[in-house]
Design a protein around this motif. Structure first.
Motif, PDB file in Angstrom:
ATOM      1  N   THR A   1      71.356  47.785  31.088  1.00 11.89           N
ATOM      2  CA  THR A   1      71.799  46.446  31.500  1.00 11.89           C
ATOM      3  C   THR A   1      73.225  46.196  31.030  1.00 11.89           C
ATOM      4  OG1 THR A   1      69.520  45.620  31.420  1.00 11.89           O
ATOM      5  CG2 THR A   1      71.283  43.978  31.346  1.00 11.89           C
ATOM      6  N   ALA A   2      73.547  46.654  29.822  1.00 13.26           N
ATOM      7  CA  ALA A   2      74.911  46.510  29.300  1.00 13.26           C
ATOM      8  C   ALA A   2      75.899  47.367  30.084  1.00 13.26           C
ATOM      9  CB  ALA A   2      74.945  46.883  27.823  1.00 13.26           C
ATOM     10  N   ALA A   3      75.429  48.529  30.535  1.00 12.08           N
ATOM     11  CA  ALA A   3      76.315  49.435  31.274  1.00 12.08           C
ATOM     12  C   ALA A   3      76.629  48.910  32.672  1.00 12.08           C
ATOM     13  CB  ALA A   3      75.678  50.825  31.375  1.00 12.08           C
ATOM     14  N   PHE A   4      75.731  48.081  33.215  1.00 11.88           N
ATOM     15  CA  PHE A   4      75.925  47.529  34.561  1.00 11.88           C
ATOM     16  C   PHE A   4      75.742  46.009  34.516  1.00 11.88           C
ATOM     17  CE2 PHE A   4      74.355  51.871  35.055  1.00 11.88           C
ATOM     18  CZ  PHE A   4      75.280  52.421  35.918  1.00 11.88           C
ATOM     19  N   PRO A   5      76.671  45.315  33.859  1.00  9.45           N
ATOM     20  CA  PRO A   5      76.514  43.866  33.690  1.00  9.45           C
ATOM     21  C   PRO A   5      76.483  43.136  35.028  1.00  9.45           C
ATOM     22  CG  PRO A   5      78.735  44.569  33.089  1.00  9.45           C
ATOM     23  CD  PRO A   5      77.937  45.814  33.281  1.00  9.45           C
ATOM     24  N   GLY A   6      75.524  42.237  35.156  1.00  5.62           N
ATOM     25  CA  GLY A   6      75.417  41.447  36.375  1.00  5.62           C
ATOM     26  C   GLY A   6      74.850  42.189  37.558  1.00  5.62           C
ATOM     27  N   ASP A   7      74.353  43.401  37.362  1.00  4.32           N
ATOM     28  CA  ASP A   7      73.820  44.200  38.462  1.00  4.32           C
ATOM     29  C   ASP A   7      72.457  44.765  38.068  1.00  4.32           C
ATOM     30  OD1 ASP A   7      73.324  45.798  40.636  1.00  4.32           O
ATOM     31  OD2 ASP A   7      75.291  46.757  40.654  1.00  4.32           O
ATOM     32  N   PRO A   8      71.399  43.950  38.142  1.00  4.55           N
ATOM     33  CA  PRO A   8      70.074  44.412  37.720  1.00  4.55           C
ATOM     34  C   PRO A   8      69.558  45.592  38.530  1.00  4.55           C
ATOM     35  CG  PRO A   8      69.926  42.298  38.857  1.00  4.55           C
ATOM     36  CD  PRO A   8      71.365  42.548  38.604  1.00  4.55           C
TER      37      PRO A   8
ATOM     38  N   ALA B   1      71.056  48.656  36.975  1.00  6.56           N
ATOM     39  CA  ALA B   1      70.422  48.902  35.683  1.00  6.56           C
ATOM     40  C   ALA B   1      69.057  49.549  35.860  1.00  6.56           C
ATOM     41  CB  ALA B   1      70.297  47.596  34.909  1.00  6.56           C
ATOM     42  N   LEU B   2      68.308  49.103  36.863  1.00  5.77           N
ATOM     43  CA  LEU B   2      66.989  49.685  37.124  1.00  5.77           C
ATOM     44  C   LEU B   2      67.114  51.101  37.685  1.00  5.77           C
ATOM     45  CD1 LEU B   2      65.182  46.544  38.550  1.00  5.77           C
ATOM     46  CD2 LEU B   2      64.619  47.754  36.428  1.00  5.77           C
ATOM     47  N   MET B   3      68.103  51.331  38.539  1.00  2.00           N
ATOM     48  CA  MET B   3      68.322  52.702  39.013  1.00  2.00           C
ATOM     49  C   MET B   3      68.656  53.615  37.841  1.00  2.00           C
ATOM     50  SD  MET B   3      70.253  52.545  42.728  1.00  2.00           S
ATOM     51  CE  MET B   3      71.748  51.744  42.137  1.00  2.00           C
ATOM     52  N   ALA B   4      69.439  53.113  36.891  1.00  2.00           N
ATOM     53  CA  ALA B   4      69.791  53.904  35.718  1.00  2.00           C
ATOM     54  C   ALA B   4      68.567  54.163  34.853  1.00  2.00           C
ATOM     55  CB  ALA B   4      70.871  53.185  34.909  1.00  2.00           C
ATOM     56  N   TYR B   5      67.674  53.192  34.765  1.00  2.00           N
ATOM     57  CA  TYR B   5      66.444  53.394  33.986  1.00  2.00           C
ATOM     58  C   TYR B   5      65.637  54.552  34.576  1.00  2.00           C
ATOM     59  CZ  TYR B   5      62.179  52.509  31.384  1.00  2.00           C
ATOM     60  OH  TYR B   5      61.096  52.659  30.546  1.00  2.00           O
ATOM     61  N   GLN B   6      65.643  54.654  35.887  1.00  2.00           N
ATOM     62  CA  GLN B   6      64.860  55.702  36.542  1.00  2.00           C
ATOM     63  C   GLN B   6      65.572  57.055  36.537  1.00  2.00           C
ATOM     64  OE1 GLN B   6      64.429  55.548  40.823  1.00  2.00           O
ATOM     65  NE2 GLN B   6      62.279  56.197  40.683  1.00  2.00           N
ATOM     66  N   SER B   7      66.882  57.060  36.783  1.00  2.00           N
ATOM     67  CA  SER B   7      67.571  58.342  36.983  1.00  2.00           C
ATOM     68  C   SER B   7      68.758  58.557  36.047  1.00  2.00           C
ATOM     69  CB  SER B   7      68.045  58.451  38.439  1.00  2.00           C
ATOM     70  OG  SER B   7      68.887  57.363  38.786  1.00  2.00           O
ATOM     71  N   GLY B   8      68.929  57.704  35.049  1.00  2.00           N
ATOM     72  CA  GLY B   8      70.026  57.849  34.099  1.00  2.00           C
ATOM     73  C   GLY B   8      71.296  57.153  34.569  1.00  2.00           C
ATOM     74  N   THR B   9      72.200  56.910  33.616  1.00  2.00           N
ATOM     75  CA  THR B   9      73.441  56.208  33.940  1.00  2.00           C
ATOM     76  C   THR B   9      74.279  56.990  34.949  1.00  2.00           C
ATOM     77  OG1 THR B   9      73.472  55.204  31.740  1.00  2.00           O
ATOM     78  CG2 THR B   9      75.527  55.196  32.971  1.00  2.00           C
TER      79      THR B   9
ATOM     80  N   ALA C   1      72.802  56.711  38.420  1.00  2.00           N
ATOM     81  CA  ALA C   1      73.035  55.400  39.014  1.00  2.00           C
ATOM     82  C   ALA C   1      74.478  55.254  39.481  1.00  2.00           C
ATOM     83  CB  ALA C   1      72.689  54.298  38.021  1.00  2.00           C
ATOM     84  N   ARG C   2      75.426  55.741  38.676  1.00  2.00           N
ATOM     85  CA  ARG C   2      76.833  55.639  39.066  1.00  2.00           C
ATOM     86  C   ARG C   2      77.105  56.445  40.336  1.00  2.00           C
ATOM     87  NH1 ARG C   2      79.405  52.759  35.375  1.00  2.00           N
ATOM     88  NH2 ARG C   2      78.854  52.902  33.163  1.00  2.00           N
ATOM     89  N   LYS C   3      76.477  57.601  40.445  1.00  2.00           N
ATOM     90  CA  LYS C   3      76.657  58.417  41.648  1.00  2.00           C
ATOM     91  C   LYS C   3      76.130  57.685  42.877  1.00  2.00           C
ATOM     92  CE  LYS C   3      75.844  63.013  43.581  1.00  2.00           C
ATOM     93  NZ  LYS C   3      75.523  62.479  44.929  1.00  2.00           N
ATOM     94  N   LYS C   4      74.994  57.033  42.740  1.00  2.00           N
ATOM     95  CA  LYS C   4      74.446  56.270  43.859  1.00  2.00           C
ATOM     96  C   LYS C   4      75.401  55.156  44.266  1.00  2.00           C
ATOM     97  CE  LYS C   4      69.439  56.964  43.328  1.00  2.00           C
ATOM     98  NZ  LYS C   4      69.384  57.973  42.278  1.00  2.00           N
ATOM     99  N   LEU C   5      75.961  54.469  43.278  1.00  2.00           N
ATOM    100  CA  LEU C   5      76.884  53.380  43.583  1.00  2.00           C
ATOM    101  C   LEU C   5      78.133  53.902  44.292  1.00  2.00           C
ATOM    102  CD1 LEU C   5      76.620  51.287  40.283  1.00  2.00           C
ATOM    103  CD2 LEU C   5      75.662  50.705  42.523  1.00  2.00           C
TER     104      LEU C   5
ATOM    105  N   ILE D   1      75.097  53.308  47.584  1.00  2.00           N
ATOM    106  CA  ILE D   1      73.691  52.920  47.426  1.00  2.00           C
ATOM    107  C   ILE D   1      73.608  51.890  46.305  1.00  2.00           C
ATOM    108  CG2 ILE D   1      71.365  53.733  46.891  1.00  2.00           C
ATOM    109  CD1 ILE D   1      72.265  56.504  47.874  1.00  2.00           C
ATOM    110  N   THR D   2      73.294  50.669  46.663  1.00  2.00           N
ATOM    111  CA  THR D   2      73.278  49.586  45.669  1.00  2.00           C
ATOM    112  C   THR D   2      71.885  49.266  45.149  1.00  2.00           C
ATOM    113  OG1 THR D   2      73.143  47.940  47.450  1.00  2.00           O
ATOM    114  CG2 THR D   2      75.346  48.532  46.641  1.00  2.00           C
ATOM    115  N   GLY D   3      70.891  49.926  45.695  1.00  2.00           N
ATOM    116  CA  GLY D   3      69.525  49.706  45.253  1.00  2.00           C
ATOM    117  C   GLY D   3      68.631  50.821  45.760  1.00  2.00           C
ATOM    118  N   SER D   4      67.602  51.140  44.991  1.00  2.00           N
ATOM    119  CA  SER D   4      66.657  52.176  45.390  1.00  2.00           C
ATOM    120  C   SER D   4      65.294  51.549  45.639  1.00  2.00           C
ATOM    121  CB  SER D   4      66.536  53.234  44.286  1.00  2.00           C
ATOM    122  OG  SER D   4      65.984  52.651  43.111  1.00  2.00           O
ATOM    123  N   LYS D   5      64.383  52.346  46.166  1.00  2.00           N
ATOM    124  CA  LYS D   5      63.024  51.846  46.366  1.00  2.00           C
ATOM    125  C   LYS D   5      62.425  51.398  45.039  1.00  2.00           C
ATOM    126  CE  LYS D   5      58.519  53.057  48.317  1.00  2.00           C
ATOM    127  NZ  LYS D   5      57.698  54.082  49.004  1.00  2.00           N
TER     128      LYS D   5
END
Length: 212
Positions: A155-162, A165-173, A176-180, A184-188
């Motif tokens: 959540t701290a690594a992606f402030p204001g973007d829940p 943060a959830l993508m990072a919880y699933q696949s790491g920071t 998540a950055r690669k998806k962004l 890709i701003t959100g996953s299933k």
């Protein structure tokens, strides 16, 4: 908040509570509190509080109220804080509230406990929480501490973007950055967790943002 605290302090003093904090022989100044004054203060009705302390109401999920209360405390104490509803949604999705769940991944790593914490997180957990073995994460309280810490860091690594943060919880920071970067701003996973968290908060998930 300062005005409320000042008003409350005044009420406590009027009600005599403040007078009982010091014994008469320790009171300095021209008007020491006498024993009679303290006795009278003890018979003074307690002042009416300006607010009622919050009462924890457990959510309708298969987790004990005691464990939910523990999780709520960890969520509030984390920096930045995270929402209990999001944590419970993750648990429901990842382990179905099974504290002893262990998932095995194609890359050889394993996911442990309620929040299915990946074994790759062990060095971080050793440093931050003193956890020495992934088996410790099969204890519900330890798992909650670890999972909430990881979620808070994302959540701290992606402030204001829940969603991120959830993508990072699933696949790491990095994942998540690669998806962004790829747009890709959100996953299933992230959208399912956010949807369920909002249901737990009795909020309606936006109909114009369907789960892919």
């Amino acid at each position: 908040m300062q005005e409320t605290c000042a008003a409350l302090a005044a009420l406590l003093l009027i009600g005599g509570i403040g007078l009982r904090l010091r014994s008469p022989d320790k009171v300095s100044g021209p008007s020491p509190v006498s024993v009679q004054t303290v006795s009278q203060a003890e018979n003074t009705p307690a002042p009416t509080l300006l607010y009622a302390p919050p009462v924890f109401v457990p959510l309708d999920v298969p987790m004990s109220a005691e464990l939910q209360r523990f999780a709520a405390g960890e969520c509030a104490a984390s920096d930045p804080p995270v929402e209990l509803e999001t944590v419970l949604a993750i648990i429901e999705h990842e382990s179905g509230f099974q504290a002893d769940a262990i998932g095995r991944n194609a890359d050889g790593s394993q996911d442990y406990g309620l929040m299915q914490i990946n074994s790759s997180a062990l060095p971080l957990l050793q440093k931050e929480l003193g956890i020495q073995s992934m088996d410790e994460l099969l204890e519900p309280e330890i798992n909650l501490q670890a999972g909430i810490l990881i979620l808070s860091l994302h959540t701290a690594a992606f402030p204001g973007d829940p969603q991120a943060a959830l993508m990072a919880y699933q696949s790491g920071t990095a994942g998540a950055r690669k998806k962004l970067v790829d747009g890709i701003t959100g996953s299933k996973f992230s959208q399912e967790i956010e949807k369920r968290a909002k249901e737990l908060r009795k909020e309606e998930y936006p109909k114009d943002n369907p789960i892919p």
